[in-house]
Design an enzyme around this catalytic site. Structure first.
Site, PDB file in Angstrom:
ATOM      1  N   ASN A   1       0.869  -1.182   0.000  1.00 38.07           N
ATOM      2  CA  ASN A   1       0.000   0.000   0.000  1.00 38.07           C
ATOM      3  C   ASN A   1       0.902   1.228   0.000  1.00 38.07           C
ATOM      4  O   ASN A   1       1.541   1.524   1.004  1.00 38.07           O
ATOM      5  CB  ASN A   1      -0.888  -0.034   1.258  1.00 38.07           C
ATOM      6  CG  ASN A   1      -1.673   1.254   1.442  1.00 38.07           C
ATOM      7  OD1 ASN A   1      -1.798   2.059   0.520  1.00 38.07           O
ATOM      8  ND2 ASN A   1      -2.208   1.460   2.637  1.00 38.07           N
TER       9      ASN A   1
ATOM     10  N   LYS B   1       0.053   4.322  -0.234  1.00 38.40           N
ATOM     11  CA  LYS B   1      -0.590   5.510   0.353  1.00 38.40           C
ATOM     12  C   LYS B   1      -0.371   6.730  -0.554  1.00 38.40           C
ATOM     13  O   LYS B   1      -0.293   6.574  -1.762  1.00 38.40           O
ATOM     14  CB  LYS B   1      -0.052   5.753   1.761  1.00 38.40           C
ATOM     15  CG  LYS B   1      -0.056   4.488   2.600  1.00 38.40           C
ATOM     16  CD  LYS B   1       0.142   4.750   4.046  1.00 38.40           C
ATOM     17  CE  LYS B   1       0.216   3.426   4.776  1.00 38.40           C
ATOM     18  NZ  LYS B   1       0.194   3.549   6.203  1.00 38.40           N
TER      19      LYS B   1
ATOM     20  N   HIS C   1      -9.338   1.060   4.940  1.00 38.64           N
ATOM     21  CA  HIS C   1      -8.053   1.206   5.634  1.00 38.64           C
ATOM     22  C   HIS C   1      -8.265   2.100   6.862  1.00 38.64           C
ATOM     23  O   HIS C   1      -9.095   3.019   6.819  1.00 38.64           O
ATOM     24  CB  HIS C   1      -7.021   1.820   4.680  1.00 38.64           C
ATOM     25  CG  HIS C   1      -5.633   1.779   5.237  1.00 38.64           C
ATOM     26  ND1 HIS C   1      -5.175   2.701   6.140  1.00 38.64           N
ATOM     27  CD2 HIS C   1      -4.619   0.903   5.033  1.00 38.64           C
ATOM     28  CE1 HIS C   1      -3.919   2.398   6.471  1.00 38.64           C
ATOM     29  NE2 HIS C   1      -3.566   1.308   5.813  1.00 38.64           N
TER      30      HIS C   1
ATOM     31  N   GLU D   1      -6.715   4.496   7.981  1.00 30.48           N
ATOM     32  CA  GLU D   1      -6.559   5.938   7.719  1.00 30.48           C
ATOM     33  C   GLU D   1      -7.822   6.523   7.098  1.00 30.48           C
ATOM     34  O   GLU D   1      -8.147   7.683   7.308  1.00 30.48           O
ATOM     35  CB  GLU D   1      -5.325   6.161   6.821  1.00 30.48           C
ATOM     36  CG  GLU D   1      -4.044   5.950   7.622  1.00 30.48           C
ATOM     37  CD  GLU D   1      -2.861   5.437   6.822  1.00 30.48           C
ATOM     38  OE1 GLU D   1      -2.876   5.548   5.587  1.00 30.48           O
ATOM     39  OE2 GLU D   1      -1.920   4.911   7.449  1.00 30.48           O
TER      40      GLU D   1
ATOM     41  N   GLU E   1      -5.175  -5.184  10.594  1.00 27.42           N
ATOM     42  CA  GLU E   1      -4.143  -4.173  10.786  1.00 27.42           C
ATOM     43  C   GLU E   1      -4.393  -3.435  12.098  1.00 27.42           C
ATOM     44  O   GLU E   1      -5.174  -2.472  12.131  1.00 27.42           O
ATOM     45  CB  GLU E   1      -4.173  -3.159   9.644  1.00 27.42           C
ATOM     46  CG  GLU E   1      -3.930  -3.756   8.274  1.00 27.42           C
ATOM     47  CD  GLU E   1      -3.324  -2.733   7.334  1.00 27.42           C
ATOM     48  OE1 GLU E   1      -2.222  -2.984   6.865  1.00 27.42           O
ATOM     49  OE2 GLU E   1      -3.943  -1.686   7.105  1.00 27.42           O
TER      50      GLU E   1
ATOM     51  N   GLY F   1       2.668   2.051  10.574  1.00 27.41           N
ATOM     52  CA  GLY F   1       3.603   3.162  10.390  1.00 27.41           C
ATOM     53  C   GLY F   1       4.302   3.591  11.664  1.00 27.41           C
ATOM     54  O   GLY F   1       4.921   4.645  11.718  1.00 27.41           O
TER      55      GLY F   1
ATOM     56  N   SER G   1       3.659  -2.451  10.169  1.00 33.50           N
ATOM     57  CA  SER G   1       5.119  -2.487  10.287  1.00 33.50           C
ATOM     58  C   SER G   1       5.734  -3.836   9.940  1.00 33.50           C
ATOM     59  O   SER G   1       6.674  -4.284  10.601  1.00 33.50           O
ATOM     60  CB  SER G   1       5.546  -2.024  11.691  1.00 33.50           C
ATOM     61  OG  SER G   1       5.074  -0.713  11.951  1.00 33.50           O
TER      62      SER G   1
HETATM   63  C1  PEP Z   1      -0.562  -0.011   5.923  1.00 35.97           C
HETATM   64  O1  PEP Z   1      -0.572   1.127   5.527  1.00 35.97           O
HETATM   65  O2  PEP Z   1      -1.501  -0.752   5.580  1.00 35.97           O
HETATM   66  C2  PEP Z   1       0.560  -0.471   6.739  1.00 35.97           C
HETATM   67  C3  PEP Z   1       0.489  -1.638   7.282  1.00 35.97           C
HETATM   68  O3  PEP Z   1       1.636   0.385   6.872  1.00 35.97           O
HETATM   69  P1  PEP Z   1       3.086   0.030   7.513  1.00 35.97           P
HETATM   70  O4  PEP Z   1       3.531  -1.275   6.920  1.00 35.97           O
HETATM   71  O5  PEP Z   1       3.976   1.172   7.101  1.00 35.97           O
HETATM   72  O6  PEP Z   1       2.902  -0.055   8.989  1.00 35.97           O
END
Ligand code: PEP
Length: 254
Positions: free
Chosen positions: A11, A13, A98, A100, A170, A176, A216
């Site tokens: 992803n 973003k 997501h 976000e 997630e 992040g 992460s």
């Molecule tokens: C994500 O944006 O779905 C995500 C898991 O980000 P990151 O791997 O940077 O934590």
């Protein structure tokens, strides 16, 4: 036993111009060719890069996904992007709900289920995201939150449709932040999700649905996470932006 193969999606973003996306995908296409037939790989760039992204990866083992979609089919919805528009470009996947989007755009489970339904009706494969916040985890509400999100986000999705859908667990506190759920913490929630899918769709169908972990994931932890029984892949943010890092993450996961 199921024969779920791994599915790892990046992803991106709101990162990379279309020109940069083409550069990275060109490198990825070469790097990831060796994994052909071993797992499913998708990259989800921003809307403005999708057309060129699809052209760049043509003929390779990388599929392209979008990061959001409208729940409406067409009409007076300024700024929105429809499923048909994505499909026309050759996009195959779409990330829906997501954290976000849930947080900054107030997306609810109800809207997310509508978006998933719209995507499926058009022939796109949704990646539906769920996950608890740190506050919810610390107040012991993880299982309640996940149960509500799974039931709400999948409302109206049939047994046939769930087989074209991927779920992504997630934990919001791990996205992040550099903090990853331990493989045990992740597996515990994945097992709950599989149990909920069994209640809704029956065991045979639930065993076929892929559940990704996201938060992460990096080359140093992809192996131990993917080794867990109910973890069938990863949704990767930061570590998918650099071809060498994404390559190592996938290589270690296999
Ligand atoms: C994500 O944006 O779905 C995500 C898991 O980000 P990151 O791997 O940077 O934590």
């Amino acid at each position: 036993m199921s024969n779920r193969s791994l599915f790892i999606a990046g992803n991106w973003k709101m990162n990379k111009t279309a020109t940069e996306a083409v550069e990275v995908l060109t490198a990825l296409k070469e790097n990831l060719q060796k994994f052909e037939g071993k797992l499913e790989i998708a990259v989800c760039p921003t809307f403005t890069s999708l057309d060129r992204a699809v052209q760049t990866v043509k003929g390779s083992n990388i599929k392209i996904g979008a990061q959001d979609i409208s729940d409406k089919e067409s009409g007076a919805f300024t700024g929105e992007i429809s499923a048909q528009m994505l499909l026309d470009l050759g996009v195959e996947y779409v990330i829906i709900g997501h954290s976000e989007r849930r947080e900054y755009h107030n997306e609810t489970d109800e809207l997310i289920s509508k978006k998933a339904k719209t995507a499926l009706n058009a022939g796109l494969k949704p990646i539906v995201c769920i996950g608890e916040t740190l506050e919810e985890r610390e107040s012991d509400k993880t299982f309640d939150v996940i149960t509500k999100q799974v039931k709400g986000s999948l409302n109206g999705i049939s047994s046939e449709e769930i087989l074209k859908t991927t779920l992504a667990y997630e934990p919001v506190w791990a996205i992040g932040t550099g903090k990853t759920a331990t493989p045990e913490q992740a597996q515990e929630v994945h097992q709950l999700i599989r149990k909920l899918l069994t209640e809704i769709y029956g065991e045979k169908t639930a065993e076929e649905v892929k559940i990704q972990y996201g938060g992460s994931v990096k080359p140093g932890n992809s192996a131990e996470l993917m080794a867990k029984k109910d973890i069938d892949g990863a949704l990767v943010g930061g570590a998918s932006l650099k071809p060498d890092v994404f390559n190592d993450l996938i290589s270690n996961a296999l």
